[in-house]
Design an enzyme around this catalytic site. Structure first.
Site, mmCIF file in Angstrom:
data_model
loop_
_atom_site.group_PDB
_atom_site.id
_atom_site.type_symbol
_atom_site.label_atom_id
_atom_site.label_comp_id
_atom_site.label_asym_id
_atom_site.label_seq_id
_atom_site.Cartn_x
_atom_site.Cartn_y
_atom_site.Cartn_z
ATOM 1 N N THR A 13 30.453 41.666 41.754
ATOM 2 C CA THR A 13 31.393 42.791 41.549
ATOM 3 C C THR A 13 31.030 43.212 40.020
ATOM 4 O O THR A 13 30.540 42.461 39.146
ATOM 5 C CB THR A 13 32.954 42.500 41.627
ATOM 6 O OG1 THR A 13 33.247 41.488 40.858
ATOM 7 C CG2 THR A 13 33.158 42.066 43.347
ATOM 8 N N ASP A 14 31.369 44.529 39.950
ATOM 9 C CA ASP A 14 31.353 45.075 38.460
ATOM 10 C C ASP A 14 32.609 45.088 37.860
ATOM 11 O O ASP A 14 33.546 44.383 38.526
ATOM 12 C CB ASP A 14 30.701 46.533 38.723
ATOM 13 C CG ASP A 14 31.418 47.556 39.472
ATOM 14 O OD1 ASP A 14 32.904 47.237 39.927
ATOM 15 O OD2 ASP A 14 31.026 48.538 40.164
ATOM 16 N N LYS A 15 32.611 45.859 36.780
ATOM 17 C CA LYS A 15 33.689 45.802 35.849
ATOM 18 C C LYS A 15 35.177 46.529 36.841
ATOM 19 O O LYS A 15 36.198 46.203 36.549
ATOM 20 C CB LYS A 15 33.649 46.599 34.550
ATOM 21 C CG LYS A 15 34.523 46.436 33.756
ATOM 22 C CD LYS A 15 34.349 47.067 32.361
ATOM 23 C CE LYS A 15 35.401 47.158 31.390
ATOM 24 N NZ LYS A 15 34.962 47.630 30.278
ATOM 25 N N GLY A 17 35.708 45.970 39.818
ATOM 26 C CA GLY A 17 36.059 44.924 40.810
ATOM 27 C C GLY A 17 35.168 45.240 42.146
ATOM 28 O O GLY A 17 35.637 44.766 43.241
ATOM 29 N N ILE A 18 34.175 46.335 42.301
ATOM 30 C CA ILE A 18 33.539 46.627 43.558
ATOM 31 C C ILE A 18 32.306 46.066 43.562
ATOM 32 O O ILE A 18 31.770 45.836 42.403
ATOM 33 C CB ILE A 18 33.445 48.244 43.418
ATOM 34 C CG1 ILE A 18 34.854 48.636 43.461
ATOM 35 C CG2 ILE A 18 32.483 48.821 44.563
ATOM 36 C CD1 ILE A 18 34.725 50.404 43.158
#
Length: 136
Positions: A13-15, A17-18
């Site tokens: 996930t990215d920053k 949360g995705i």
């Protein structure tokens, strides 16, 4: 064929949360490897028989985001098959809702020379198995 499942990992996930978009291509590869193994022609077997199958194109349409710890079910379909090219389709779902659709196209190469080969001649049983699953 039973769908392949992938549980989204926290590090994918990215920053926000995705799940980072680039991971879906990896998920396709995981599902494709599983699909090929279930057909009896995993990449290790194909390579042992002197055949490579590189990706020549990929397309990915994102429909809905996913996040940790979603479990993505990935169905693989044979969209198109010729003696020298295979196109696979991927439908990714979470809780029966489509989150992504994708396609990848592959050619077949002689591992020794790097030249394109006819898979129907080199691995006729493999070609027949794919042909039986083809949508076209």
């Amino acid at each position: 064929m039973t769908p392949y499942t992938h549980k989204v990992q926290y590090y994918e996930t990215d920053k926000m949360g995705i799940t980072h978009h680039s991971n879906y291509i990896r998920f396709c590869e995981e599902a494709r490897i599983d699909f090929m193994e279930r057909l009896g022609y995993g990449y290790d077997r194909m390579e042992a028989e002197g055949v490579g199958s590189p990706v020549v194109s990929v397309k990915c349409d994102y429909k809905k985001s996913t996040s940790f710890p979603d479990v993505i079910e990935i169905s693989v379909q044979v969209l198109d098959l010729t003696s020298v090219k295979l196109t696979l389709g991927y439908t990714m779902t979470v809780n029966e809702k489509i989150v992504c659709t994708a396609e990848s196209s592959h050619c077949f190469l002689d591992s020794g020379t790097g030249r394109i080969i006819r898979i129907d001649k080199k691995l006729p049983e493999f070609f027949a198995r794919l042909q039986a699953l083809a949508l076209t």
